[in-house]
Write an enzyme that holds these catalytic residues in place. Sequence first.
Site, short mmCIF file in Angstrom:
data_model
loop_
_atom_site.label_atom_id
_atom_site.label_comp_id
_atom_site.label_asym_id
_atom_site.label_seq_id
_atom_site.Cartn_x
_atom_site.Cartn_y
_atom_site.Cartn_z
N TYR A 185 -70.66 -62.69 -6.83
CA TYR A 185 -70.15 -62.57 -8.20
C TYR A 185 -69.79 -63.93 -8.78
O TYR A 185 -69.94 -64.17 -9.97
CB TYR A 185 -68.94 -61.63 -8.24
CG TYR A 185 -69.30 -60.20 -7.91
CD1 TYR A 185 -70.25 -59.53 -8.68
CD2 TYR A 185 -68.73 -59.52 -6.84
CE1 TYR A 185 -70.61 -58.23 -8.38
CE2 TYR A 185 -69.08 -58.22 -6.54
CZ TYR A 185 -70.03 -57.57 -7.30
OH TYR A 185 -70.39 -56.29 -7.01
N PHE A 186 -69.32 -64.83 -7.91
CA PHE A 186 -69.00 -66.19 -8.35
C PHE A 186 -70.27 -66.89 -8.82
O PHE A 186 -70.28 -67.57 -9.85
CB PHE A 186 -68.36 -66.95 -7.19
CG PHE A 186 -67.92 -68.35 -7.52
CD1 PHE A 186 -66.77 -68.59 -8.24
CD2 PHE A 186 -68.66 -69.44 -7.09
CE1 PHE A 186 -66.34 -69.88 -8.53
CE2 PHE A 186 -68.26 -70.74 -7.37
CZ PHE A 186 -67.10 -70.95 -8.10
N ALA A 187 -71.36 -66.72 -8.07
CA ALA A 187 -72.61 -67.42 -8.37
C ALA A 187 -73.34 -66.79 -9.55
O ALA A 187 -73.85 -67.50 -10.42
CB ALA A 187 -73.51 -67.43 -7.14
N ARG A 188 -73.42 -65.47 -9.59
CA ARG A 188 -74.26 -64.84 -10.61
C ARG A 188 -73.66 -64.90 -12.02
O ARG A 188 -74.35 -64.70 -13.00
CB ARG A 188 -74.56 -63.39 -10.22
CG ARG A 188 -73.44 -62.39 -10.47
CD ARG A 188 -73.89 -60.98 -10.17
NE ARG A 188 -72.98 -59.99 -10.72
CZ ARG A 188 -73.25 -58.69 -10.78
NH1 ARG A 188 -74.40 -58.23 -10.31
NH2 ARG A 188 -72.40 -57.85 -11.31
N THR A 224 -83.52 -62.96 -12.15
CA THR A 224 -82.95 -62.41 -10.91
C THR A 224 -82.41 -63.58 -10.11
O THR A 224 -83.06 -64.61 -10.01
CB THR A 224 -83.98 -61.67 -10.01
OG1 THR A 224 -84.98 -62.59 -9.58
CG2 THR A 224 -84.60 -60.49 -10.71
N MET A 247 -76.20 -62.87 -2.13
CA MET A 247 -76.98 -61.79 -2.74
C MET A 247 -78.46 -61.89 -2.36
O MET A 247 -78.98 -62.97 -2.12
CB MET A 247 -76.82 -61.80 -4.26
CG MET A 247 -75.49 -61.24 -4.71
SD MET A 247 -75.38 -61.05 -6.51
CE MET A 247 -73.95 -59.96 -6.60
N GLY A 307 -78.08 -56.47 -13.26
CA GLY A 307 -76.96 -57.29 -12.84
C GLY A 307 -76.91 -58.60 -13.63
O GLY A 307 -77.86 -58.95 -14.33
N GLU A 336 -77.45 -60.24 1.86
CA GLU A 336 -76.88 -58.90 1.81
C GLU A 336 -77.91 -57.82 2.16
O GLU A 336 -77.54 -56.67 2.40
CB GLU A 336 -76.28 -58.61 0.43
CG GLU A 336 -77.30 -58.57 -0.69
CD GLU A 336 -76.71 -58.27 -2.06
OE1 GLU A 336 -75.50 -57.98 -2.12
OE2 GLU A 336 -77.45 -58.32 -3.04
N ASP A 396 -82.13 -63.58 -6.97
CA ASP A 396 -82.83 -63.67 -5.69
C ASP A 396 -84.31 -64.02 -5.83
O ASP A 396 -85.02 -64.07 -4.84
CB ASP A 396 -82.65 -62.39 -4.85
CG ASP A 396 -82.55 -61.12 -5.66
OD1 ASP A 396 -82.73 -61.17 -6.88
OD2 ASP A 396 -82.29 -60.07 -5.07
#
Length: 403
Positions: A324-327, A150, A195, A13, A267, A152
């Site tokens: 998606y905004f953050a990653r 990552t 996430m 990702g 999540e 997370d």
Amino acid sequence: MAKQKVAMLTAGGLAPCLSSAVGGLIERYSDVAPDIELIAYKSGYQGVLLGDSVAITKEMREKAPLLHRYGGSPIGNSRVKLTNAADCVKRGLVKEGENPLRVAAERLADDGVTVLHTIGGDDTNTTAADLAAYLAANGYDLTVVGLPKTVDNDVVPIRQSLGAWTAAEVGAHFFDNVSNEQTAAPRTLVIHEVMGRHCGWLTAATARAYLQRTKGNEYVDGLMMNARMKSIDAVYLPEMAFDLDAEAARLKEIMNRTGHATVFVSEGACLDAIVAEREAAGETVKRDAFGHVKIDTINVGAWFQKQFASLLDAERSLVQKSGYFARSAPANGEDLRLIQSMVDLAVESALNKISGVTGHDEAQNGKLRTIEFPRIKGGKPFDLSTGWFAEVMSQIGQKYRAA
């Protein structure tokens, strides 16, 4: 001495570090070993299997600093597991009967690659470990050095993975706007899904960053826009035990008193229970090439919404996902410094033929070193006893315990 040729790829990702890490590698090699040829495989290991690469030209080297300004990956990502031959065949990446590890090794050898940099999470780097082991066992002279990303922060034994700090900061910015939805209707429940499949670090860190971001706000006394409205009422992580009835009662009291309730949920919170519930009902839960549940099909935030909305007598409820905004954000200052230190070590290790993944090794007092591939694992849990997390939970008034 054989001519050196360096290849790089990004996989898995997105995280707010990929573009900067690619730019950093190009810059560092241009500084310390400018004669070394550089290429990038497009779309991760897919590009290796298909022989799809791009040469890093002189013009690209000169403009590499621009990559620090952007999110995403300038060379593309994919999720490919080289030990999952059936999936590789299904996707048209190898032919029936071919070993993807051998196809990748032969491609690297044919391309004259002597160093491969993999920029990704635990799946990317465990796949890199499989590839490195295959290369070593079959006489290929190639060094593999990974960089850990990552959002997370869940890679064992690495203290801080690339991109996680930025993702927390950007997720807090995202929710600073979303929290204003509490003024849109009476008795509103807002759920912020963050996430984090197995690890609650990002949810916890995003909550912390949001509280820090809003603590200095000034408000007009007597109106709805106030510190209470901008607060958080609950944080749920995969590592925490969850008592639906107790939490519903607590949040309903808050809803009755303030007219709204705000929840941050990872999540991966209650994921196993939700999956078991769906499979017991006869539903087939989709999984990726690595065997992970396709988490975007589970929609944990919606599950919490369904449970809580009626129990809290909410007139309006919504789930907003910052993932998606953050990653896909560009790296912030903290991550840029971390990226530079790891890139410098990655290049040094590559030139000295030391394979592994760069990172601050928790088993060696946080020393920045190139960590041996067999020690790299995913799913590192967030430590609920972390001091700053206890402060966050005390501030929002939520009691918690480990699952």
